[in-house]
Structures are given as structure tokens and as C-alpha cells.
Design an enzyme around this catalytic site. Sequence first.
Site, mmCIF file in Angstrom:
data_model
loop_
_atom_site.group_PDB
_atom_site.id
_atom_site.type_symbol
_atom_site.label_atom_id
_atom_site.label_comp_id
_atom_site.label_asym_id
_atom_site.label_seq_id
_atom_site.Cartn_x
_atom_site.Cartn_y
_atom_site.Cartn_z
ATOM 1 N N GLY A 1 9.114 8.372 58.724
ATOM 2 C CA GLY A 1 9.024 8.550 60.249
ATOM 3 C C GLY A 1 7.965 9.633 60.502
ATOM 4 O O GLY A 1 7.049 9.636 61.362
ATOM 5 N N ILE B 1 20.661 14.802 51.893
ATOM 6 C CA ILE B 1 20.834 15.001 50.490
ATOM 7 C C ILE B 1 19.418 15.866 49.898
ATOM 8 O O ILE B 1 19.441 16.724 49.453
ATOM 9 C CB ILE B 1 21.077 13.885 49.732
ATOM 10 N N LYS C 1 14.164 29.136 46.842
ATOM 11 C CA LYS C 1 14.458 30.174 45.475
ATOM 12 C C LYS C 1 12.893 30.491 45.044
ATOM 13 O O LYS C 1 12.795 31.553 44.473
ATOM 14 C CB LYS C 1 14.890 29.053 44.326
ATOM 15 N N ARG D 1 23.196 44.833 72.745
ATOM 16 C CA ARG D 1 22.815 46.353 72.632
ATOM 17 C C ARG D 1 23.941 47.211 71.765
ATOM 18 O O ARG D 1 23.491 48.075 70.995
ATOM 19 C CB ARG D 1 22.840 46.915 73.999
ATOM 20 N N HIS E 1 39.972 43.346 80.706
ATOM 21 C CA HIS E 1 39.973 43.873 79.331
ATOM 22 C C HIS E 1 40.888 42.353 78.528
ATOM 23 O O HIS E 1 41.993 42.826 77.885
ATOM 24 C CB HIS E 1 40.777 45.009 79.282
ATOM 25 N N GLU F 1 31.495 42.189 87.360
ATOM 26 C CA GLU F 1 30.967 41.845 86.258
ATOM 27 C C GLU F 1 30.184 40.621 86.152
ATOM 28 O O GLU F 1 28.958 40.246 86.029
ATOM 29 C CB GLU F 1 31.648 42.539 85.017
ATOM 30 N N ARG G 1 59.515 44.498 75.340
ATOM 31 C CA ARG G 1 59.321 43.488 76.315
ATOM 32 C C ARG G 1 60.088 44.032 77.706
ATOM 33 O O ARG G 1 59.683 43.636 78.745
ATOM 34 C CB ARG G 1 59.961 42.263 75.986
#
Length: 529
Positions: A39, A129, A140, A218, A281, A333, A443
Amino acid sequence: MTDLSPVRRALISVSDKTGLVDLGKALEGMGIEILSTGGSAKALRDAGVAVKDVSEVTNFPEMMDGRVKTLHPMVHGGLLALRDNDDHVAAMNEHGIGAIDLLVVNLYPFEAALARGADYDEMIENIDIGGPAMIRAAAKNHGFVTTIVDVEDYGALLDELKTNDGATTYAFRQRQAQIAYARTGAYDAAVSGWMAGAIGEAAPRRRVVAGELKQVMRYGENPHQDAAFYVDGSAREGVATAVQHQGKELSYNNINDTDAAFELVAEFDPADGPAVAVIKHANPSGVARGATLLDAYKKAFDCDRTSAFGGIVALNQPLDADTAREITQIFTEVVIAPGASDEAKEIFAAKKNLRLLTTAGLPDPLIGSQTIRQVAGGYLFQNKDNGHIGLDDLKVVTKKAPTDEQLKDLLFAWKVAKHVKSNAIVYVKDGATVGVGAGQMSRLDSSTIAATKAGRMAAELGLSESPAIGSAVASDAFFPFPDGLLEAAAAGATCVIQPGGSMRDDEVIKAADEAGLAMVFTGMRHFRH
């Protein structure tokens, strides 16, 4: 080997035809001979580019539905031959092997087939393949051969050739070789990962994970840490698939927290009504359902107004103008939602530092891949926590059974607790969190913190009593002792949901009965470390 390696002959064989014709015309204009296959050759030839079929070079036709076309010494010899090795040059001359200086290959769309849920046979046919074999050979031999595997590098290739009078530099070939090996590695990772799932191999002998760079950050969690964001190409909706409409780039922490927020809010089916989660957080500071998104946001915000400042807001329905207007009342944010109205976008546009992300939908809470955590010398893999509990899964273990309204709040609290760092205790009242205790070593401490936060909520809202009074409480794992349970009862909780399974379950159940609590066991825990 010299720094500059001239490109006189190129082999192009691509599945993705994007930019192919422009590339072919540019190479032809530089006097570069072009070999091609199938193709790719047809597309170039139809555009008027002079192309020689690989079958003319190998003297073998493409066969077996295109499975065999480039696996031939005339191709691989041209890619692998060392131009400064006399024996290699002699072998090329003896067998009429022409050097191939440039390889442009992209692979069968295996990942795309995987994303659309192709069946087993189609997946097998999409395993390339010849492409990986040529890529590895050319990469390589990068001392002499330039390897291009991504459409996005076509421009850089042409710039390199123009700058160096039809040659490429060693540094450029090195970089492209690294990109090439990463591509074949990612491809093989996709194939091996898919096949492990297809045959039900939960713990394959070797596991490979790959991603594609989306953003260099950053810094990471802290300014002294380097970081980058990679995506795995899966079709699952989330922060990796989201479109950012405004605001500066997301940070490492932004992405982590936004993912936590969106995964949490996705637990609440939008067909059952609006839901909002506020995250700080990676822990929820407030989660609520409401009659409207605005109502849900206000209730979630009210749970912990202090922590909501600078937080992440996730919605389970498209953002509307009223909710957008309310969100902008404090510094936020990131907001993520499955869509947003034009009016909502206009309102947010006035807040340059507020990031708005939209997706095509919610992530499915019952479907997920795996979580990965690195430890010294290795990795921990596990299935994503897709555990789900319904009414029929609950076991009433106390003398008092919860009412229908209490069951609604218990299940709500359970869904939230699943997304709170362990040890997790969550108080819920009327479809909204009123206290969250997260990440404590005990807990009991989590229960105390959650109750304290509920008291702070009462003070902030001017309530006459703590909203924990009459609340439902969820614990992500069993109560090993009655103390945490009794702390919740002292705070005013009237019903409890927990996994059960402690050696002291009988003691904990007895304490619940004595405190007049209704308690249900789920038989499932939700540790989140």
C-alpha cells in the site's frame, strides 16, 4: 564510520500513511531512490513519486497475504552491512546487495486493534513481523543507517537532510535508533501483555510495561526530582485521555491527584444523580451527591472547606455554568469532568491558573488494568481495586439492622472509603461526607481525626451540633479492637459498614450492640497504600 552518512536509497513501508506522500516527494526531490511495499508503494506511485517495489529487488513477490515481503537478504543485507568493513562490502558486491541508508517504517496497528476490542484472530493478524525485524536491523547499524518509526519525526528527518546536504549526523542516527528500539519494545510489550490476558496468564514469567511520552514535567513531587508523564494508549477514560482547555501544564502532583479524584467520582453513576469529589493530596476532603451539580459541589466543599483550598474537583456529569461560577469562588488547581458547557468554559477563562480537563466519559469503576509500584530491585503488580459491594452483599451482624436511608449512606461511605488512604474512616450523612480520617497508623486515630473534622465542619458552617451525629461510618478494613468503633459511636455515628474478619469480631459486634449501633459486614476490604 564517519559522522555524516549520506542517504542515497530509502525503504519506506508504513501502515499509517499520514504524511507519506509529502515525505516521498521531498526525498525524491533530493535525488534519493525509494523502495517500497504494498500500500505504501501504491500511495506514492499514485501521487507521482517514482518507486521501486521491494519485490523487484528480492526477485520474490509479496506472498501469504503480505506476511512475507521484506524478510530477505537483499533487504536485511542492505540494512545491516557495515560500509567500512571490506568483507561486508565484498559480500554486497558479490550478491548484488544495494545499501539501504534510510528506513521509514511504522508497524501494523496492533495497539489500535487492542483498544477497539478486536477478537483473537484479528489481533494475531495485526502482529507485525517484517517491520520490527527491519527496524531492529537498521537501528543496530545506526553508524550508517537512519531509522524513522514515527510520523512526527518526518519533519526532523527532512530538516536534517537539508542541513547536511542529503546526509544525517551520527547524533541524529543515534537518537532515532533509541526511538526505534523503544518502539519495537513497546510493541512487543503490547503483544505479550495482550496474549497473557487472552490465555488467562495472571502472572506471566516476564512482564513488560511500556508507555509513550505525553509530557516532560518541570519536576516531580518535589523540585529536585525529574519527572515525565507517559500514557499507555488504553481506551479507558481518565486523566491520560482528557483534553486540557486552559491553564498551565499539569504538574506531577496535579496528575496524581486528578486521577484519584476522577476515579473516585466515577464510583457514582451519573444516571443516579450528580456527584462531586474534592481531592487534596490524593485523599478526598469531601464527596457528595446532590439534586444538582451545584448542590453536590457545595456539600462536598462544606465537608472540609480548609482542605478544599488548592484542591482538585471531579464531577460525574458535565460542568455547568452555575457550578463553574461557584468553584471559582476559591482557588482550585484542577477541575475534571465528562464535558463542560460553553458558558462554564467562559467563566473559567477568567481564571488563568485554573486547569479545566474534559473527557468523553467516566472511567468504568468495574474495569481497570493493573497498578504498578517500584520497590528496590523490582516491581509490584496487582489488579486495580475494582471491588464492588451491593445491598445483597451486606451481612447484618448486630441486633439492630440499618434502615433503608442508613443503608444508602453506608454504601456511599463504603465507596468513598475505597479511595481514602489506609487506615481509612469516613463519616457520611444524607449523601455527603462530613468527616474523613486518612492514612493513620492506627484506625482509632483515623476515627478520631474524622470526628474532629466533623466538629470543625460544624464550626465553619455555624451548625448547632456536629454533623457526625446521626451519621453512617465506613472503615476500609476490619476494626481489630472495639476502640475505633466506640470512637465513632461517641462522635454520634449510628451505623457502621466494615469488612469484618477480625479475630475479635465477636467483641466488636458486642460493643456495637451495647452502643446501639447497626453494623453490616461486607466481606471485602479496601486497603489503599
